[in-house]
Scaffold this motif. Sequence first.
Motif, mmCIF file in Angstrom:
data_model
loop_
_atom_site.group_PDB
_atom_site.id
_atom_site.type_symbol
_atom_site.label_atom_id
_atom_site.label_comp_id
_atom_site.label_asym_id
_atom_site.label_seq_id
_atom_site.Cartn_x
_atom_site.Cartn_y
_atom_site.Cartn_z
ATOM 1 N N TYR A 158 -15.354 -2.021 -1.350
ATOM 2 C CA TYR A 158 -14.835 -0.829 -2.018
ATOM 3 C C TYR A 158 -13.417 -1.085 -2.498
ATOM 4 C CZ TYR A 158 -18.746 1.373 0.331
ATOM 5 O OH TYR A 158 -19.990 1.673 0.773
ATOM 6 N N GLU A 159 -13.038 -0.345 -3.525
ATOM 7 C CA GLU A 159 -11.696 -0.501 -4.073
ATOM 8 C C GLU A 159 -10.657 -0.011 -3.088
ATOM 9 O OE1 GLU A 159 -10.517 -0.778 -7.560
ATOM 10 O OE2 GLU A 159 -12.411 -1.057 -8.639
ATOM 11 N N SER A 160 -10.965 1.065 -2.377
ATOM 12 C CA SER A 160 -9.939 1.660 -1.526
ATOM 13 C C SER A 160 -10.057 1.161 -0.087
ATOM 14 C CB SER A 160 -10.050 3.194 -1.552
ATOM 15 O OG SER A 160 -10.925 3.647 -0.573
ATOM 16 N N GLY A 189 -9.311 2.808 2.491
ATOM 17 C CA GLY A 189 -9.870 3.874 3.327
ATOM 18 C C GLY A 189 -11.385 3.808 3.374
ATOM 19 N N SER A 236 -10.432 11.940 7.963
ATOM 20 C CA SER A 236 -9.266 11.205 8.463
ATOM 21 C C SER A 236 -9.692 9.898 9.134
ATOM 22 C CB SER A 236 -8.490 12.056 9.472
ATOM 23 O OG SER A 236 -9.282 12.290 10.617
ATOM 24 N N HIS A 269 -7.630 12.223 4.538
ATOM 25 C CA HIS A 269 -8.307 12.195 3.234
ATOM 26 C C HIS A 269 -7.992 10.920 2.464
ATOM 27 C CE1 HIS A 269 -9.082 16.311 4.238
ATOM 28 N NE2 HIS A 269 -7.794 16.575 4.274
ATOM 29 N N PRO A 270 -8.371 9.783 3.008
ATOM 30 C CA PRO A 270 -8.047 8.526 2.318
ATOM 31 C C PRO A 270 -8.647 8.474 0.915
ATOM 32 C CG PRO A 270 -9.518 8.157 4.192
ATOM 33 C CD PRO A 270 -9.115 9.580 4.240
ATOM 34 N N ASP A 271 -7.894 7.853 0.017
ATOM 35 C CA ASP A 271 -8.354 7.725 -1.365
ATOM 36 C C ASP A 271 -9.686 6.988 -1.417
ATOM 37 O OD1 ASP A 271 -6.109 8.933 -2.262
ATOM 38 O OD2 ASP A 271 -5.041 7.067 -2.735
ATOM 39 N N GLY A 272 -10.482 7.354 -2.406
ATOM 40 C CA GLY A 272 -11.690 6.587 -2.683
ATOM 41 C C GLY A 272 -12.849 6.881 -1.771
ATOM 42 N N THR A 273 -12.754 7.938 -0.966
ATOM 43 C CA THR A 273 -13.865 8.240 -0.060
ATOM 44 C C THR A 273 -14.615 9.507 -0.478
ATOM 45 O OG1 THR A 273 -12.356 9.392 1.435
ATOM 46 C CG2 THR A 273 -12.813 7.094 1.920
ATOM 47 N N SER A 300 -0.235 1.450 2.298
ATOM 48 C CA SER A 300 -0.336 2.607 1.419
ATOM 49 C C SER A 300 0.583 3.741 1.862
ATOM 50 C CB SER A 300 -1.788 3.096 1.373
ATOM 51 O OG SER A 300 -2.134 3.689 2.616
#
Lengths: 180, 311
Positions: free
Chosen positions: B178-180, B182, B242, B232-236, B206
Amino acid sequence: MRRGAEEFDERFTAFVRSRGEHHLRMATLLTGNPDAAEDLVQASLLKLYRAWSRIDTSGEPDAYLRRIIVNTRRSWWRARWRQETPVPEVPEAAAGEDAAERHAVGALVRQALARLPRQQRAVLVLRYCEDLPEAEVAFLLGCSAGAVKTHAHRGLAALRESLGDLDSFAVNETSGPASG
Amino acid sequence: MEDVHADETREARRLLATAFETVPADPATAGDGLLRAVRRRYARRRRTRALVSAGGAAAAAGTAAAVLLSVTVAGAPPALGAVTSAISRAAAESFRMNLIVTQHNTVPGQPAIQSPLHITGELDLKRNLGEETLSNGWRTLIVGEEAYTELPPRQAKIYGTGGKPWTEEPLWATQPSYESAGAQLAWDFNSDRPFNPQALLALLKSGARVLNEGSVSGPGWTGTRYRFTVSHPDGTGGVVDSITCTVDVDSQGHIRSLAQTTVFVASGKPGTAGEMIYTTDFTFSDFGIRFSVTPPPASQIAHDIGVAIQF
């Protein structure tokens, strides 16, 4: 022409652009999880690309990709756990009441599908979503046509029981995801 | 009878068409987004193959470790620096690991899964070697870019391996991509190489705020406990509420434990439809251990188990 490290054959690129979303949707129904589906389709496309120069793609690349998706053995561990993880629910704001209801029913059907044994789920998706003949589904899944019939019958019965009364829901029966 | 069959077919087509057409569309994962993702995998595989064929796997891991270590430690708050250094160090050496994965589920309609799952074994991220034994009878070997899984007899029969106990799969195919950071961390516990220092470091970089929680000790070591949470990590896609990590670092700068709790929110709205919580508890020991992993004999590996679909 020499293929660059990050360049794909033009026909492969065009194929992914035109058909990628279709296969992502199908994989979502098969896996019950959009993230797993995304991963499965990416891995399958990579396999398809590696075979691209050796196969006749002038006809139906869809069939090759479908077979790879079905046959791609996912890591047992990941598959076992990931299929249980939650996914975003139905979008609340659709274009209108009908669209919202349709999305809600679609989500319910996907949830019910995800609870079916994987062979039943695969048969329902390949037979009624991909519209493949029983013989081809049997070939893809490595079982008999009779087993396909049985899985389809039992799968649909389980789906019906799981969904309960959806009589008030009306959809256009001519619509469908047929490839093309 | 025909009518019944025709009605059944119509009903099935109608339901499946609705399920298919209403799959939430994400432009980032289809079309050009899908092409980009496949390109990344293609490029990564080419790089890995080139390095391995040149006998450069160790060199590659060394380079990766150097890159990891380049994450700025100088000038960073002490807690962030300590955790970053310890994770970077683990990326460049071998160790024994003990991992317990547990799941707590309050999502209506979501089935419970086998929990907890215990995994013990050795990992050498520098040489890309690993051996993992799982409490459910499965076993995984990592040798270079290949992952081998030994199935208990019953599963081998179900998956149609033709009497062969082992399966083989490229490691890249067993790792989420995945890109993120998270999203990577949220799913990594499911991979064949569940400890992912790169994703942890990216999450730290980050902007995670690392807190010093005080002294801690274990068998034969003393150290400091740190904690950080990313909400709320990006890309999820709103699915992950969390990720909280508690990291114990000993006085020698080695990571001794890593407890990661990932809270998934079923509806994307906290508190509305239950939660699913995964906890992965790693303990690390025997840093620098030397071990070897031998792939199973080719005659014991099933290569075509397409009959069994592992969805």
